[in-house]
Design a protein around this motif. Structure first.
Motif, PDB file in Angstrom:
ATOM      1  N   LYS A   1     -11.572  12.279   4.547  1.00  0.00           N
ATOM      2  CA  LYS A   1     -10.928  11.716   3.361  1.00  0.00           C
ATOM      3  C   LYS A   1     -11.335  10.251   3.288  1.00  0.00           C
ATOM      4  O   LYS A   1     -11.544   9.595   4.306  1.00  0.00           O
ATOM      5  CB  LYS A   1      -9.402  11.797   3.453  1.00  0.00           C
TER       6      LYS A   1
ATOM      7  N   SER B   1     -10.483   6.435   1.252  1.00  0.00           N
ATOM      8  CA  SER B   1      -9.537   5.726   0.391  1.00  0.00           C
ATOM      9  C   SER B   1     -10.102   4.371   0.013  1.00  0.00           C
ATOM     10  O   SER B   1     -10.867   3.765   0.764  1.00  0.00           O
ATOM     11  CB  SER B   1      -8.170   5.569   1.071  1.00  0.00           C
ATOM     12  N   ILE B   2      -9.707   3.939  -1.168  1.00  0.00           N
ATOM     13  CA  ILE B   2     -10.056   2.612  -1.674  1.00  0.00           C
ATOM     14  C   ILE B   2      -8.758   1.850  -1.842  1.00  0.00           C
ATOM     15  O   ILE B   2      -7.863   2.300  -2.564  1.00  0.00           O
ATOM     16  CB  ILE B   2     -10.786   2.697  -3.029  1.00  0.00           C
ATOM     17  N   ASP B   3      -8.660   0.735  -1.138  1.00  0.00           N
ATOM     18  CA  ASP B   3      -7.460  -0.105  -1.222  1.00  0.00           C
ATOM     19  C   ASP B   3      -6.183   0.732  -1.093  1.00  0.00           C
ATOM     20  O   ASP B   3      -5.274   0.655  -1.921  1.00  0.00           O
ATOM     21  CB  ASP B   3      -7.473  -0.941  -2.500  1.00  0.00           C
ATOM     22  N   ALA B   4      -6.155   1.577  -0.059  1.00  0.00           N
ATOM     23  CA  ALA B   4      -4.994   2.390   0.336  1.00  0.00           C
ATOM     24  C   ALA B   4      -4.667   3.543  -0.615  1.00  0.00           C
ATOM     25  O   ALA B   4      -3.559   4.062  -0.599  1.00  0.00           O
ATOM     26  CB  ALA B   4      -3.764   1.514   0.558  1.00  0.00           C
ATOM     27  N   ARG B   5      -5.630   3.970  -1.430  1.00  0.00           N
ATOM     28  CA  ARG B   5      -5.440   5.129  -2.307  1.00  0.00           C
ATOM     29  C   ARG B   5      -6.560   6.131  -2.063  1.00  0.00           C
ATOM     30  O   ARG B   5      -7.732   5.794  -2.219  1.00  0.00           O
ATOM     31  CB  ARG B   5      -5.453   4.712  -3.774  1.00  0.00           C
ATOM     32  N   ILE B   6      -6.182   7.356  -1.708  1.00  0.00           N
ATOM     33  CA  ILE B   6      -7.163   8.414  -1.490  1.00  0.00           C
ATOM     34  C   ILE B   6      -7.958   8.615  -2.779  1.00  0.00           C
ATOM     35  O   ILE B   6      -7.389   8.636  -3.878  1.00  0.00           O
ATOM     36  CB  ILE B   6      -6.477   9.728  -1.064  1.00  0.00           C
ATOM     37  N   ALA B   7      -9.276   8.729  -2.633  1.00  0.00           N
ATOM     38  CA  ALA B   7     -10.138   8.857  -3.811  1.00  0.00           C
ATOM     39  C   ALA B   7     -11.280   9.821  -3.518  1.00  0.00           C
ATOM     40  O   ALA B   7     -11.735   9.923  -2.377  1.00  0.00           O
ATOM     41  CB  ALA B   7     -10.689   7.481  -4.189  1.00  0.00           C
TER      42      ALA B   7
ATOM     43  N   THR C   1     -15.951   8.191  -6.803  1.00  0.00           N
ATOM     44  CA  THR C   1     -15.220   7.007  -7.262  1.00  0.00           C
ATOM     45  C   THR C   1     -16.045   5.736  -7.050  1.00  0.00           C
ATOM     46  O   THR C   1     -16.561   5.501  -5.960  1.00  0.00           O
ATOM     47  CB  THR C   1     -13.884   6.873  -6.503  1.00  0.00           C
TER      48      THR C   1
ATOM     49  N   ILE D   1     -12.056  -0.074   2.315  1.00  0.00           N
ATOM     50  CA  ILE D   1     -12.365   1.351   2.270  1.00  0.00           C
ATOM     51  C   ILE D   1     -11.967   1.931   3.618  1.00  0.00           C
ATOM     52  O   ILE D   1     -12.326   1.391   4.664  1.00  0.00           O
ATOM     53  CB  ILE D   1     -13.872   1.598   2.056  1.00  0.00           C
TER      54      ILE D   1
END
Length: 83
Positions: A54, A56-62, A66, A74
């Motif tokens: 998995k 994430s970008i700035d604490a958001r799964i993406a 993206t 990251i």
């Protein structure tokens, strides 16, 4: 940009993070993973199947497609194992 490594990936690499400046052609998470693997043999070996990780970008799964423009952090999260 800071790259964070978690769980067994962090242990295998023997580090928790890297500071990187990807070249202009690296525009998505997938591009970034490919670029990181190409410059680090240990990371390349650890991520032989990048689809299981998995991101994430700035604490958001993406998802991998993206864009990373403007990202500060990251994270690469390996699949969890339990016991």
């Amino acid at each position: 940009m800071k790259i964070l490594y978690f769980a067994w990936l962090r242990e295998r690499l023997n580090r928790a993070s890297d500071e990187v400046s990807p070249p202009d052609g690296v525009v998505t998470l997938d591009d970034l993973v490919t670029w990181l693997r190409g410059r680090d043999e240990a990371l390349d070996l650890a991520m032989t199947n990048p689809a299981i990780f998995k991101l994430s970008i700035d604490a958001r799964i993406a998802p991998g497609h993206t864009p990373i423009a403007g990202a500060r952090e990251i994270a690469i999260l390996p699949p969890m194992t339990g016991g």
